[in-house]
Design a protein around this motif. Structure first.
Motif, short mmCIF file in Angstrom:
data_model
loop_
_atom_site.label_atom_id
_atom_site.label_comp_id
_atom_site.label_asym_id
_atom_site.label_seq_id
_atom_site.Cartn_x
_atom_site.Cartn_y
_atom_site.Cartn_z
N ASP A 117 14.69 49.20 -42.59
CA ASP A 117 15.94 48.32 -42.65
C ASP A 117 16.45 47.88 -41.93
N GLU A 118 16.94 48.92 -41.17
CA GLU A 118 17.90 48.78 -40.16
C GLU A 118 17.45 48.59 -39.10
N LEU A 121 14.18 43.66 -39.86
CA LEU A 121 14.45 42.60 -40.17
C LEU A 121 13.38 41.20 -39.81
N ALA A 122 13.25 40.61 -41.88
CA ALA A 122 12.31 39.79 -41.45
C ALA A 122 11.19 39.60 -40.38
N GLU A 124 11.04 41.14 -37.23
CA GLU A 124 11.25 41.05 -36.14
C GLU A 124 12.68 42.18 -35.99
N LEU A 125 12.11 43.07 -34.63
CA LEU A 125 13.44 43.79 -34.28
C LEU A 125 14.51 43.40 -34.35
N GLN A 126 15.43 43.96 -34.82
CA GLN A 126 17.00 43.57 -35.45
C GLN A 126 17.59 44.05 -34.40
N GLU A 127 17.69 45.38 -34.02
CA GLU A 127 18.51 46.19 -33.15
C GLU A 127 17.50 46.89 -32.62
N SER A 128 18.08 47.60 -31.14
CA SER A 128 17.34 48.38 -30.23
C SER A 128 18.11 49.15 -30.14
N SER A 129 19.15 49.01 -30.62
CA SER A 129 20.08 50.33 -29.59
C SER A 129 19.58 51.64 -30.60
N LYS B 164 22.82 40.17 -39.27
CA LYS B 164 21.24 40.25 -40.60
C LYS B 164 22.00 38.74 -40.64
N MET B 167 19.70 36.74 -38.66
CA MET B 167 18.52 37.01 -39.23
C MET B 167 17.79 36.36 -40.26
N THR B 239 24.10 52.65 -24.64
CA THR B 239 23.19 52.27 -25.76
C THR B 239 21.87 51.78 -25.82
N TYR B 240 21.52 51.06 -24.83
CA TYR B 240 20.80 49.43 -24.83
C TYR B 240 19.64 50.03 -24.41
#
Lengths: 163, 969
Positions: A117-118, A121-122, A124-129, B164, B167, B239-240
């Motif tokens: 879930d982190e 989200l929905a 789509e990739l919400q976080e890439s770090s 969030k 999103m 970090t990315y």
């Protein structure tokens, strides 16, 4: 953008380890999808593409040890990117559990869900770090830990008081 | 980080998981789950359940549902748990409801209030949990309830919350675009967020918005290009980085958006050329993620205004993809080719050999992708080869979904590019024979029409040749068992129209065949109807030609049987057939003129031929006809129709009584087309389709809708259920005109000549004309040999796709040699193993390029160590099974006591590991431990976990040692 319709984790024996549906599917459809896809994915030979076309969608899968990670996307999407999203997830799991193995996911599937879930989200990739994901999961765990401590201290007090 | 190994669940739950894990069959698993459901149903309603216990029940519900069973009895408890004040429980509650409920579930209304409250929480983790739920559960109706709060959260100090919230708004936009139209500026603002995660998330909604309306966002091109440039120049935090690439996922998203913005816009595209070129240059083709970015660059280049340099760079990458040993990259190469082929039609020619290899690859995924490419590059010069290939493949697969798709593609290509009538008929026959049940029935009607009309050229000889060849091929095919219904309909129709046209086959032969068809498909009424009508036509043609017709005994018995059929349509056709047999030559000529299926039917709307009959009836004292308008007074048909329309539009419940069924009343008022057709089918389900078609065609022909109404009137006057002419002898001679119409209408059922289609077909026609130089290469896929093509044999091979095996193998060997030549020409080909994702273990072999793992000090299975251990491995292999057995029997003690063995076991079970990655021999695992002391070596970890599990009394390891296998290593 790359919309992921669902995520499936299936063991080599066809056992379901995790399912997450981002598009609406009824319980009946879900079972059918799992049955159909485990038939297709588990029977594919090695060295073939990591994707299969399926009912007008594409299913990207990757095997880690005895576990298959599958994600279903639209025809036109970038499959290599999805493969890396899968890998990204596995790396985060690995960091969280410390050398993650299937057993971790079997007994801690809810944690695998929280981590997912982190990450997504929905659909789509919400976080890439990785670090950002790790940080928020850790923050949640820390909170849970304190809650537990409180709970246990309270129950201790009660227990002592009622003795 | 994270709580290691904390299986905070009760023994009971662990036992459940364990027993599920050990279940040997799905049935056994289902039994266990059903028992668990019973337990939960009982327990969950007990009073005063401690919260921690309840949390576990909820997790058990999630587990049950995950395994495909219904846990709906417990949904309400999950909803209640979201109300809890403790984050621990709330989070579990939210997790469960997002897993259980789709956004249309009734219980959602009970959660909205909690979500509203939680979105206002001081604790950002509570807000995050609520936003996760918002993304899954909030539907169009409930968006307004949370929208203001979500918008407010866009300015939250915590980046996780802003991300969030973005999103969530994105999701709202997907659900109901209008709900967020006034907020679009917020997305632009978030693009400049300090946090790269928020910026990256903002790209998702922006992509959707731009897809819908490109022009409003053209001003973003400069900013997006500059962001992409900065990302590519590693300006984002480390970090990315992912596998040494700077924020590749963000790069991919940006490239996707740029592709949209630059499509067909030279000015916008020019701004992008430099940065896309840079990314191409920096592209790392040795890692999977690098290739993902390169692929996205190609998609972008294919979409934006063409730039020669970028196209060249894209072509280079494509050829690298295609030359790779990895199936994944080959797939990407083929996919890229089909994207670029629009701007650069020659590009595929350079890769002929690679494309043909992919076409022959055993991997279906790759093969299908290649067919897609071929489909896109089909021209009149290569259509035969391509369609033949497609049909061969279509025959070989069982996947109906894909079969339908490829069949319709074959039909489309054949209709568009067919080089000859003969070929077209043969191709269609094959498609129908093997996928007839899957193709649209329109395709069958098109085919009938085509045979009837010929190929649009004014060449009667060619047309009749086409028909004869169709008839001959159909008579041959009829011998085959199990033909699809649609195909049989075509066959019957063609045999009826043209079976006796060239006098090659006798009428009784054709009729005999048609009888066979009807008998062999006794439960397919449509086929029977087609067969009977076809027989009727053959009889009529014979009678009209003045030849004597013998009634075959089987035909006689068939007609008798059908006269008593349950289907009124079949009955009617049988009676009509009997009537036709009895009429004279002149009448027959008028009822069923030969080869007139394409002729327009003229209908006299006033039905003057009935005047006499009506007059007689009136004289005999019948009531004069009163139009419906006159009878029903105020309520006329037109507002009946509009009422119906309203109804259809509103879809709301109707509380008043239904109107009387109007159409029962004979009438001649202006009725809408739909209304009149609705009348007909009431009695019999079968004729609907067949009658509907001719009716609509006849209206098309005359261009008048009124026409039908009169027919309706006719029908009612005669008290018949269908529009057909009654086979009453007195009427037939008196009314040639309508009788003809009536019967013809049955006939034209399929190939109803539709004007519009004609035109479109004719317009395609010119393409079939092949320039002479291309005709030479007509058989080749690529229409011309290219620079890279070294052996002419390839061309010939392609030309004769259906050729025999000997030829094939020959061609293959020549292919192989030319491939070798190519490889020699390119010694700098990248190591294939690194690229190959298709093979699961390769990832574990890639860590040498994985910064994360290096950082973490993960096991680095270098190629050398694996090679060293390779030999030992091979010799060990046979023993592993024995070891496995040992582990099974000795169970508890063996695996922890003998750790290296367990590892060996693990590997043994991993089928498909290549020799290069067979790293986990005894020696290797020991070295691993030495090399990697800091990252809680997986072995030790596994032991700890094992010990923990054992402590809990659960021992799943004996069942499947693989469970301990480190997923990444």
């Amino acid at each position: 953008m790359t919309m992921i319709h669902f995520v499936l984790l299936i063991s080599r024996q066809g056992k379901v380890r995790l399912t997450k549906w981002y598009s609406p599917y009824s319980q009946k459809e879900r079972s059918k999808v799992i049955r159909e896809l485990s038939g297709i994915v588990l029977n594919r030979g090695p060295r073939l593409c990591n994707f299969v076309e399926w009912r007008g969608y594409k299913v990207v899968y990757k095997r880690y040890a005895s576990l298959y990670f599958c994600m279903c996307i639209d025809q036109e999407d970038n499959v290599l990117e999805i493969l890396e999203i899968i890998h990204h997830y596995v790396e985060i799991l690995d960091r969280y559990f410390g050398s993650v193995c299937e057993l971790d996911l079997i007994f801690n599937f809810h944690k695998a869900y929280f981590i997912l879930d982190e990450l997504l989200l929905a659909g789509e990739l919400q976080e890439s770090s990785k670090r950002t994901v790790a940080r928020i999961v850790a923050a949640q765990d820390a909170l849970v830990e304190t809650a537990k401590e409180q709970a246990s201290s309270i129950s201790n007090i009660i227990a002592q008081a009622t003795k | 980080m994270g709580s290691h190994g904390g299986w905070g669940q009760s023994k009971e739950f662990l036992d459940l998981v364990k027993s599920i894990g050990e279940a040997r069959s799905k049935a056994e698993e289902d039994r266990i789950v059903l028992r668990e459901i019973e337990t939960l149903k009982r327990r969950i309603i007990e009073p005063d359940i401690p919260k921690r216990k309840m949390k576990e029940y909820i997790i058990r519900l999630v587990y049950v549902e995950m395994l495909g069973h219904d846990a709906s009895f417990g949904y309400i408890h999950a909803v209640k748990m979201t109300h809890d004040d403790s984050l621990l429980l709330k989070r579990t509650g939210y997790l469960a409801v997002t897993l259980f409920l789709n956004d249309d579930h009734d219980l959602i209304i009970l959660i909205v209030n909690t979500i509203q409250k939680d979105l206002k929480s001081d604790n950002y983790l509570v807000v995050c949990a609520a936003l996760n739920a918002v993304c899954k559960l909030i539907n169009e109706e409930t968006i307004p309830a949370v929208l203001p709060q979500v918008v407010e959260l866009l300015g939250h100090p915590k980046e996780a919350v802003r991300k969030k919230a973005i999103m969530a708004l994105h999701r709202f936009h997907q659900r109901s675009p209008s709900s967020v139209t006034h907020l679009l500026s917020n997305f632009r603002k978030r693009l400049c967020d300090n946090d790269p995660g928020v910026m990256g998330a903002t790209l998702c909604p922006l992509f959707d918005l731009i897809t819908v309306d490109v022009n409003s966002y053209k001003d973003l091109v400069i900013s997006l290009v500059s962001i992409l440039k900065q990302v590519a120049e590693r300006r984002l935090p480390k970090t990315y980085d992912y596998h040494q690439m700077p924020a590749p996922f963000i790069q991919i998203k940006l490239l996707k958006i740029l592709a949209l913005l630059g499509s067909g816009d030279k000015q916008a595209s020019e701004n992008m050329f430099t940065v896309v070129g840079d990314i191409f240059r920096k592209g790392d083709s040795t890692s999977n993620i690098g290739n993902a970015v390169l692929y996205e660059c190609i998609c972008c280049v294919a979409s934006i205004y063409p730039n020669p340099k970028l196209l060249e760079a894209a072509a280079d990458v494509i050829s690298r993809f295609l030359k790779s040993d990895s199936h994944n990259l080959k797939y990407m190469g083929i996919d890229s080719l089909s994207r670029l082929i629009k701007t650069n039609p020659e590009i595929a020619e350079q890769h002929q050999l690679a494309v043909i290899d992919c076409l022959e690859d055993p991997d279906d995924t790759l093969k299908r992708k290649t067919f897609e490419l071929l489909y896109k590059m089909t021209k009149s010069s290569n259509v035969e080869v391509i369609v033949d290939r497609m049909i061969d493949y279509m025959i070989s697969i069982n996947d109906n979904h894909y079969k339908t798709e490829i069949a319709s593609r074959c039909v489309e290509l054949a209709e568009q590019f067919a080089p000859s009538n003969q070929w077209f008929i043969q191709t269609m026959n094959k498609v129908f024979e093997h996928a007839g049940d899957l193709v649209n029935s329109k395709v069958a009607h098109n085919l009938m029409r085509l045979i009837a009309e010929g190929f649009g050229e004014d060449d009667d000889a060619a047309d009749s040749q086409l028909r004869s060849s169709a008839v001959e091929s159909y008579l041959r095919i009829l011998g085959e068992p199990k033909l699809p219904s649609v195909f049989l309909q075509v066959i019957c129709w063609v045999l009826g129209e043209y079976g006796t046209a060239d006098r090659k086959f006798s009428a009784s032969y054709i009729i005999g065949k048609l009888c066979d068809v009807a008998e062999a498909h006794s439960n397919d009424d449509i086929v029977k109807a087609y067969a009977v009508t076809a027989m009727m036509k053959v009889f009529a043609f014979e009678i009209a030609a003045g030849r004597k017709v013998d009634m075959l005994p089987e035909c006689q018995s068939l007609v008798e049987e059908l006269s008593a059929s349950h289907s009124t349509d079949l009955q009617q056709r049988a009676y009509e057939l009997q009537t036709v047999i009895g009429i004279d030559a002149n009448a027959a000529k008028n009822i069923l003129p030969a080869d007139a299926s394409c002729e327009e039917i003229e209908i006299d709307k006033d039905l003057p031929f009935l005047n006499e009959y009506v007059q007689q009836a009136l004289e005999k004292g019948a009531q004069p006809y009163v139009t419906e308008n006159e009878r029903s007074g105020v309520l006329n048909i037109s507002n009946f129709g509009s009422q119906e329309q309203q109804e259809a539009m509103s879809h709301s419940l109707r509380f008043e009584a239904y109107e009387l069924p109007k159409p029962q009343v004979p009438s001649m008022p202006p009725v809408t087309l739909t209304a009149s057709t609705e009348v007909v089918p009431v009695n019999d389900p079968y004729p609907i389709e067949m009658l509907h078609d001719p009716l609509s065609t006849s209206t098309q022909d005359t261009g008048s809708a009124e026409l039908k109404l009169r027919l309706e009137g006719v029908q009612k006057k005669w008290g018949r259920p269908v529009y057909s002419t009654p086979p009453l002898p007195p009427v037939v001679p008196a009314s040639h005109n309508t009788t003809e119409n009536g019967i013809r209408q049955h006939d034209v059922a399929g190939p109803a000549p539709s004007k519009t289609h004609d035109v479109s077909y004719d317009s395609r026609k010119p393409k079939v004309e092949i320039p002479p130089e291309k005709q030479k290469l007509a058989a080749s896929l690529f229409g011309g040999s290219s620079k890279t093509e070294k052996k002419p044999s390839t061309t010939s091979k392609v030309a004769r796709t259906s050729s025999n095996a000997a030829e094939k193998s020959q061609a293959k060997s020549s292919l192989g040699s030319s491939e070798k030549a190519l490889e020699k020409a390119l010694p700098s080909q990248p190591l294939p193993d690194l690229l190959d994702l298709g093979e699961p273990t390769v990832t574990s072999a890639t860590p040498s390029v994985d910064p994360f793992k290096q950082l973490e000090g993960l096991l680095d299975f270098s190629a050398t160590s694996s090679l060293n251990s390779g030999e030992a491995d091979e010799t060990k292999m046979p023993d592993f099974m024995a070891l496995y057995g040992e582990t099974l029997t000795s169970g508890q003690s063996s695996s922890p006591a003998d750790p290296p063995l367990t590892r060996g076991n693990d590997v043994d079970l991993l089928e498909g590991f290549s020799a290069a990655t067979n790293i986990s021999s005894l020696g290797a695992s020991v070295t691993i431990q030495q090399i990697q002391p800091q990252k809680g070596p997986s072995l030790k970890d596994a032991l700890e976990k094992d010990a923990l599990v054992r402590q809990m009394g659960v021992t799943p390891s004996t069942q499947n040692p693989n469970l301990f296998k480190d997923l990444l290593g």
